[in-house]
Scaffold this active site. Structure first.
Site, PDB file in Angstrom:
ATOM      1  N   LYS A   1       0.844  -1.187   0.000  1.00 10.25           N
ATOM      2  CA  LYS A   1       0.000   0.000   0.000  1.00 10.25           C
ATOM      3  C   LYS A   1       0.879   1.237   0.000  1.00 10.25           C
ATOM      4  CE  LYS A   1      -1.832   2.827   2.828  1.00 10.25           C
ATOM      5  NZ  LYS A   1      -1.899   4.051   1.974  1.00 10.25           N
TER       6      LYS A   1
ATOM      7  N   GLU B   1      10.585   2.180  10.142  1.00  7.00           N
ATOM      8  CA  GLU B   1      11.526   3.279   9.915  1.00  7.00           C
ATOM      9  C   GLU B   1      10.726   4.560  10.075  1.00  7.00           C
ATOM     10  OE1 GLU B   1      13.677   2.912   6.250  1.00  7.00           O
ATOM     11  OE2 GLU B   1      13.944   0.760   6.518  1.00  7.00           O
TER      12      GLU B   1
ATOM     13  N   CYS C   1      13.876  11.209   6.407  1.00  5.49           N
ATOM     14  CA  CYS C   1      13.966  10.838   7.822  1.00  5.49           C
ATOM     15  C   CYS C   1      15.371  11.026   8.362  1.00  5.49           C
ATOM     16  CB  CYS C   1      13.496   9.408   8.021  1.00  5.49           C
ATOM     17  SG  CYS C   1      14.407   8.185   7.057  1.00  5.49           S
TER      18      CYS C   1
ATOM     19  N   GLU D   1       9.638  17.064  14.729  1.00  6.74           N
ATOM     20  CA  GLU D   1      10.042  16.807  13.350  1.00  6.74           C
ATOM     21  C   GLU D   1       9.233  17.687  12.404  1.00  6.74           C
ATOM     22  OE1 GLU D   1      11.183  13.013  10.618  1.00  6.74           O
ATOM     23  OE2 GLU D   1       9.234  12.957  11.581  1.00  6.74           O
TER      24      GLU D   1
END
Length: 505
Positions: free
Chosen positions: A191, A266, A300, A399
């Site tokens: 997905k 992750e 990331c 973040e």
């Protein structure tokens, strides 16, 4: 005709078939609409115009895909390793043959610049070649001797796996997850992120054209709250590989708890780049700038916190600010562009809100600070540097996932380590110093899954990739990937007639 105009023409040519037919789900080698017939639009962050319609997958679509992957599992798991390797190498060949198409569609769909996306296909092909070569040894184990006993281990594929990939560099990250799964002998339900679904379809087409049996790899588009949740909850899916936000990772764990799935996450990061006054400052500045402003800062592993020793803080931040101001912002298909538009208006708004938060917190805008001049449409944010910041500010703790760098001074090694570790995240760290013993001490104490010393993020495929704390669970790369996609079995053989305890007689 300019390079940009030529590239726009090529991109439109590649895009036209998706405009005409949309993107359907692909289950068992067959195109399928979403179960209820609904679609959603994917838009380009360049101008917010629709690119194509995409099938919106349902719980029923995920159920069919998972059952199809389960039905195909035994045949694929038993496929001779050399034949599996051959297919993976052919997928790599197919990726390279369509490299331009992949790059252009990635640029248009995500806003990432061609400067970086021109390498997306090559990196994806390298992932498939690397794991193709490891097919022959994927099931190998160890022989472990004990007194009077020989233990033999081997590995078997875990079963059908769910792969949920993000929107920032979707093609490369799809290959990074799916290639080792296929090499291990797993079947896949993929997905992709709803913001950037186009190249996932191209990748699956390449795989099937390369001889991958129908049903081994299934593609269901859709939203996280329905298709994504159904995938994480499905009992036939034995493991979930997910790349995305840390908060979403917690939801996936909750949703999948009743089926006791294996996870590889992750997740996010607020990664420090630490610069001591004995570092090569020009190289360190180039690396810091590259790791926050490349890929639009939507990565990331970006070095979003810049920790600089106070003796060089003003000099170094001025160097970084000068470089940031000289970065070219523009259309992602312009070869001169470094920073393109952010993925979506929702994300652009989030990043712009953080720019205001930084100003309100008292940080100084040394570069950028808002939308770049002359961009009234599209999701553009100027490369931004905040100085006079501290680690208690939201711009230093949360973040942002955009081209925003927060520079924080430190006095000595102890304070640098305290600031670097004072975060909920622990994905990467970057250290710049000419003192070898300091580099050894500091990297050993830094709470991060990956650390680069006197280097930006340069990946070595056999090396482990992953983070600690809220940045993830597990490791990818080399045999670490097989530890996730395979079960290890131990078989113990008695080599002597050892004493067996007697009970009941």
């Amino acid at each position: 005709m300019s390079d940009l105009a030529t590239n726009l023409q090529k991109a439109e040519k590649y895009l036209q078939r998706f405009r005409d037919t949309g993107i359907q789900n692909r289950i068992g080698g067959k195109d399928m609409d979403g179960g209820d017939g609904e679609t959603f639009e994917t838009i380009s962050p360049v101008d917010l115009k629709p690119l194509c319609n995409v099938a919106r997958g349902t719980v029923g679509d995920i159920d069919l895909a998972a059952k199809t992957a389960m039905a195909a599992f035994k045949e694929w798991a038993d496929f001779p390793a050399k034949d599996r390797a051959k297919i993976l190498h052919e997928i790599a060949d197919g990726i390279e043959a369509r490299a331009e198409e992949i790059a252009f569609m990635e640029c248009i769909d995500t806003g990432q610049s061609l400067r970086f996306m021109s390498k997306a296909a090559l990196r994806g092909a390298a992932n498939f070649r690397f794991f193709a070569d490891k097919c022959l040894t994927a099931r190998d184990g160890q022989s472990l001797y004990a007194p009077g006993q020989l233990n033999v281990t081997n590995r078997k594929p875990i079963g059908p796996v769910g792969i949920i990939t993000p929107w920032n560099t979707p093609f490369m990250l799809s290959t990074w997850k799916i290639a080792p799964a296929l090499a291990a002998g797993c079947t896949v339900v993929h997905k992709p992120a709803e913001f950037s679904p186009i190249t996932a379809r191209i990748l699956l087409e390449i795989a099937e054209e390369s001889g991958l049996p129908a049903g081994v790899w299934n593609l269901v588009n859709g939203m996280g709250e329905d298709a994504g949740r159904a995938l994480t909850e499905h009992p036939d899916i034995k493991a979930i590989g997910f790349v995305g936000e840390s908060r979403t990772g917690t939801y996936i764990m909750q949703q999948a708890s009743e089926t006791l799935k294996r996870f590889h996450f992750e997740l996010g990061g607020k990664n420090p780049v630490v610069v001591f006054d004995d570092a090569d400052l020009e190289r360190a500045a180039d690396a810091a700038v590259f790791m926050i402003y490349s890929l639009n800062g939507e990565r990331c592993t970006s070095s979003s916190r810049l920790l600089v020793q106070d003796t060089i803080y003003d000099k170094f931040t001025q160097m970084v600010a000068k470089k940031a101001k000289n970065i070219t912002v523009g259309h992602p298909l312009d070869p001169n562009t470094t920073v393109g538009p952010l993925i979506h208006p929702e994300h652009e708004q989030k990043v712009l809100e953080y720019l205001q938060i930084g100003k309100d917190e008292g940080a100084t805008v040394a570069a950028g600070g808002g939308r770049p001049d002359n961009y009234t449409t599209g999701c553009y944010v100027a490369p931004t540097l905040f100085t006079n910041a501290n680690n208690n500010m939201r711009i230093a703790r949360e973040e942002i996932f955009g081209p925003v760098l927060t520079a924080i001074p430190f006095k000595d090694e102890a304070e640098a380590l305290e600031i670097a570790n004072d975060t909920e995240y622990g994905l990467t760290g970057y250290l710049w110093t000419s003192d070898v013993t300091r580099a050894l001490r500091f990297s050993d104490a830094l709470e991060a899954g990956m650390i680069w010393v006197n280097s930006e993020n340069t990946r070595h495929l056999p090396a482990p990739f992953g983070g600690t704390k809220a940045s993830g669970i597990g490791r990818d790369g080399g045999d670490w990937s097989f530890d996730f996609y395979m079960e290890t079995k131990n078989i113990a053989f008695a080599m002597t007639e050892h004493r067996i305890p007697k009970l009941g007689g």
